[in-house]
Write a protein that holds these residues in place. Structure first.
Motif, mmCIF file in Angstrom:
data_model
loop_
_atom_site.group_PDB
_atom_site.id
_atom_site.type_symbol
_atom_site.label_atom_id
_atom_site.label_comp_id
_atom_site.label_asym_id
_atom_site.label_seq_id
_atom_site.Cartn_x
_atom_site.Cartn_y
_atom_site.Cartn_z
ATOM 1 N N ALA A 10 0.830 -1.205 0.000
ATOM 2 C CA ALA A 10 0.000 0.000 0.000
ATOM 3 C C ALA A 10 0.866 1.257 0.000
ATOM 4 C CB ALA A 10 -0.933 -0.004 1.208
ATOM 5 N N ASP A 11 1.987 1.222 0.726
ATOM 6 C CA ASP A 11 2.900 2.371 0.726
ATOM 7 C C ASP A 11 3.493 2.588 -0.660
ATOM 8 O OD1 ASP A 11 2.590 3.064 3.382
ATOM 9 O OD2 ASP A 11 4.270 1.833 4.065
ATOM 10 N N ASP A 12 3.923 1.501 -1.297
ATOM 11 C CA ASP A 12 4.522 1.631 -2.625
ATOM 12 C C ASP A 12 3.504 2.173 -3.625
ATOM 13 O OD1 ASP A 12 6.849 1.194 -4.379
ATOM 14 O OD2 ASP A 12 5.585 -0.322 -5.338
ATOM 15 N N ALA A 13 2.260 1.700 -3.516
ATOM 16 C CA ALA A 13 1.208 2.195 -4.407
ATOM 17 C C ALA A 13 0.936 3.673 -4.147
ATOM 18 C CB ALA A 13 -0.067 1.375 -4.213
ATOM 19 N N HIS A 14 0.897 4.056 -2.883
ATOM 20 C CA HIS A 14 0.636 5.457 -2.534
ATOM 21 C C HIS A 14 1.722 6.380 -3.071
ATOM 22 C CE1 HIS A 14 -0.813 8.862 -0.204
ATOM 23 N NE2 HIS A 14 0.417 9.062 0.235
ATOM 24 N N LEU A 15 2.959 5.875 -3.085
ATOM 25 C CA LEU A 15 4.093 6.664 -3.559
ATOM 26 C C LEU A 15 4.349 6.481 -5.052
ATOM 27 C CD1 LEU A 15 6.521 6.008 -0.572
ATOM 28 C CD2 LEU A 15 5.321 8.146 -1.087
ATOM 29 N N GLY A 28 4.939 3.767 -6.781
ATOM 30 C CA GLY A 28 6.007 2.809 -7.109
ATOM 31 C C GLY A 28 7.389 3.280 -6.706
ATOM 32 N N ALA A 29 7.472 4.328 -5.893
ATOM 33 C CA ALA A 29 8.769 4.923 -5.561
ATOM 34 C C ALA A 29 9.661 4.013 -4.725
ATOM 35 C CB ALA A 29 8.558 6.247 -4.827
ATOM 36 N N ILE A 30 9.062 3.151 -3.901
ATOM 37 C CA ILE A 30 9.868 2.270 -3.048
ATOM 38 C C ILE A 30 10.646 1.270 -3.898
ATOM 39 C CG2 ILE A 30 9.754 0.444 -1.304
ATOM 40 C CD1 ILE A 30 7.436 1.973 -0.014
ATOM 41 N N ILE A 31 9.962 0.621 -4.812
ATOM 42 C CA ILE A 31 10.635 -0.353 -5.674
ATOM 43 C C ILE A 31 11.574 0.351 -6.649
ATOM 44 C CG2 ILE A 31 10.263 -2.075 -7.484
ATOM 45 C CD1 ILE A 31 7.764 -2.960 -6.025
ATOM 46 N N GLU A 32 11.188 1.525 -7.129
ATOM 47 C CA GLU A 32 12.057 2.273 -8.043
ATOM 48 C C GLU A 32 13.369 2.641 -7.367
ATOM 49 O OE1 GLU A 32 13.748 3.567 -11.063
ATOM 50 O OE2 GLU A 32 11.646 3.034 -11.390
ATOM 51 N N LEU A 33 13.321 3.010 -6.097
ATOM 52 C CA LEU A 33 14.558 3.348 -5.383
ATOM 53 C C LEU A 33 15.475 2.138 -5.289
ATOM 54 C CD1 LEU A 33 16.369 5.207 -3.739
ATOM 55 C CD2 LEU A 33 14.977 4.674 -1.722
ATOM 56 N N VAL A 34 14.917 0.988 -5.018
ATOM 57 C CA VAL A 34 15.734 -0.231 -4.945
ATOM 58 C C VAL A 34 16.378 -0.520 -6.297
ATOM 59 C CG1 VAL A 34 15.641 -2.728 -4.607
ATOM 60 C CG2 VAL A 34 14.466 -1.226 -3.016
ATOM 61 N N ASP A 35 15.641 -0.293 -7.378
ATOM 62 C CA ASP A 35 16.215 -0.472 -8.714
ATOM 63 C C ASP A 35 17.406 0.468 -8.920
ATOM 64 O OD1 ASP A 35 14.366 -2.399 -9.369
ATOM 65 O OD2 ASP A 35 13.047 -1.033 -10.467
ATOM 66 N N GLN A 36 17.267 1.694 -8.477
ATOM 67 C CA GLN A 36 18.346 2.669 -8.628
ATOM 68 C C GLN A 36 19.557 2.296 -7.766
ATOM 69 O OE1 GLN A 36 18.493 5.434 -10.724
ATOM 70 N NE2 GLN A 36 16.686 4.454 -11.609
ATOM 71 N N ILE A 37 19.307 1.768 -6.577
ATOM 72 C CA ILE A 37 20.397 1.317 -5.702
ATOM 73 C C ILE A 37 21.179 0.192 -6.380
ATOM 74 C CG2 ILE A 37 20.907 0.123 -3.529
ATOM 75 C CD1 ILE A 37 18.449 1.645 -2.355
ATOM 76 N N LYS A 38 20.459 -0.750 -6.942
ATOM 77 C CA LYS A 38 21.113 -1.866 -7.623
ATOM 78 C C LYS A 38 21.924 -1.372 -8.818
ATOM 79 C CE LYS A 38 20.201 -6.321 -9.824
ATOM 80 N NZ LYS A 38 19.167 -7.331 -10.153
ATOM 81 N N SER A 39 21.355 -0.458 -9.591
ATOM 82 C CA SER A 39 22.042 0.075 -10.761
ATOM 83 C C SER A 39 23.323 0.805 -10.366
ATOM 84 C CB SER A 39 21.106 1.014 -11.528
ATOM 85 O OG SER A 39 21.745 1.575 -12.653
ATOM 86 N N GLU A 40 23.248 1.630 -9.325
ATOM 87 C CA GLU A 40 24.423 2.369 -8.869
ATOM 88 C C GLU A 40 25.488 1.417 -8.326
ATOM 89 O OE1 GLU A 40 27.041 5.463 -7.877
ATOM 90 O OE2 GLU A 40 25.258 5.471 -9.165
ATOM 91 N N GLU A 60 12.869 12.798 1.659
ATOM 92 C CA GLU A 60 13.031 13.923 0.743
ATOM 93 C C GLU A 60 12.971 13.511 -0.721
ATOM 94 O OE1 GLU A 60 17.319 12.807 1.990
ATOM 95 O OE2 GLU A 60 15.257 12.596 2.696
ATOM 96 N N LEU A 61 12.990 12.211 -0.992
ATOM 97 C CA LEU A 61 12.935 11.742 -2.379
ATOM 98 C C LEU A 61 11.526 11.826 -2.966
ATOM 99 C CD1 LEU A 61 15.242 8.588 -2.331
ATOM 100 C CD2 LEU A 61 15.815 10.974 -2.834
ATOM 101 N N ARG A 62 10.537 11.925 -2.098
ATOM 102 C CA ARG A 62 9.159 11.946 -2.575
ATOM 103 C C ARG A 62 8.940 13.151 -3.494
ATOM 104 N NH1 ARG A 62 3.699 11.726 1.208
ATOM 105 N NH2 ARG A 62 2.198 11.623 -0.525
ATOM 106 N N GLY A 63 8.536 12.860 -4.710
ATOM 107 C CA GLY A 63 8.261 13.919 -5.681
ATOM 108 C C GLY A 63 9.452 14.323 -6.520
#
Length: 227
Positions: free
Chosen positions: A69-74, A76-88, A193-196
């Protein structure tokens, strides 16, 4: 649920999103040795786009613990951040992280709870996406406490919390909560602070780099404990 995408995605315990093209594709679904249906590897969300010759070495197993529910509210930002962490991480080290994200990492027809328990059991790093809702979710709380119990017998296991929302109200309501004690006892980084923010913004990428740096530090500390 049928949709216009190209991946088989587990949305909930009894809900799967299936690409409409799969209905006409020969061999789109096959049975494994246990009789469970598996999506064609070309469509599965966890399919590795790299050939075996090009695949990067895996340094550690990370389990993302989060509220859907948090990821949907944001958005998809939670999963997107993990993708960016993996990429970096891959960019910096030339190796990769095996990150368990339930929507992507569970095969079509596979027992949901068994897959979650198995992946949690082999994780070296737990990465909870902490919010007030996360702290009140029975499923999220259980994941965190299971991992904490396992840490006592597994040298090198680490927790790195990504705090998406202040949870002071929950702390006041549950001052002696064991889940809060686990979170307080380990490393955490505020990502509210990443929100938005745009993913390609300087502020966003600076935070991703900070998280990867902290993750590397924890992994090195864990390796030292194993020696």
């Amino acid at each position: 649920m049928i949709y216009a995408g190209s991946q088989v995605i587990k949305e909930d315990d009894h809900l799967w999103a299936i690409p409409v093209l799969a209905l006409w594709e020969d061999g789109a679904f096959v049975s494994d040795a246990h009789g469970s249906l598996l999506g064609n590897s070309m469509m599965r969300a966890d399919a590795n786009p790299l050939s075996s010759a090009d695949a990067l070495p895996v340094d550690t197993n990370v389990f993302l613990s989060y509220s859907h529910a948090d990821d949907a509210h944001l958005g998809g930002a939670i999963i997107e951040l993990v993708d960016q962490i993996k990429s970096e991480y891959e960019y910096e080290l030339g190796s990769t992280l095996n990150i368990f994200v339930d929507k992507r990492s569970i095969n079509w027809g596979e027992d949901w709870k068994a897959a979650m328990s198995r992946s949690l059991g082999i994780a070296n790093v737990l990465m909870p996406a902490v919010t007030p809702r996360y702290l009140r979710s029975p499923a999220c709380r259980d994941e965190l406490m299971q991992f904490d119990d396992r840490m006592e017998g597994i040298p090198g296991a680490q927790v790195l919390s990504l705090v998406w929302q202040d949870y002071g109200a929950v702390r006041q309501a549950m001052p002696n909560d064991p889940v809060l004690k686990v979170i307080d006892g380990h490393q955490g980084i505020s990502v509210s602070e990443l929100r938005g923010l745009r993913i390609d913004s300087e502020e966003y990428q600076a935070k991703v780099t900070e998280i990867v740096s902290k993750l590397r530090e924890l992994m090195e500390r864990g390796t030292a404990h194993e020696d």
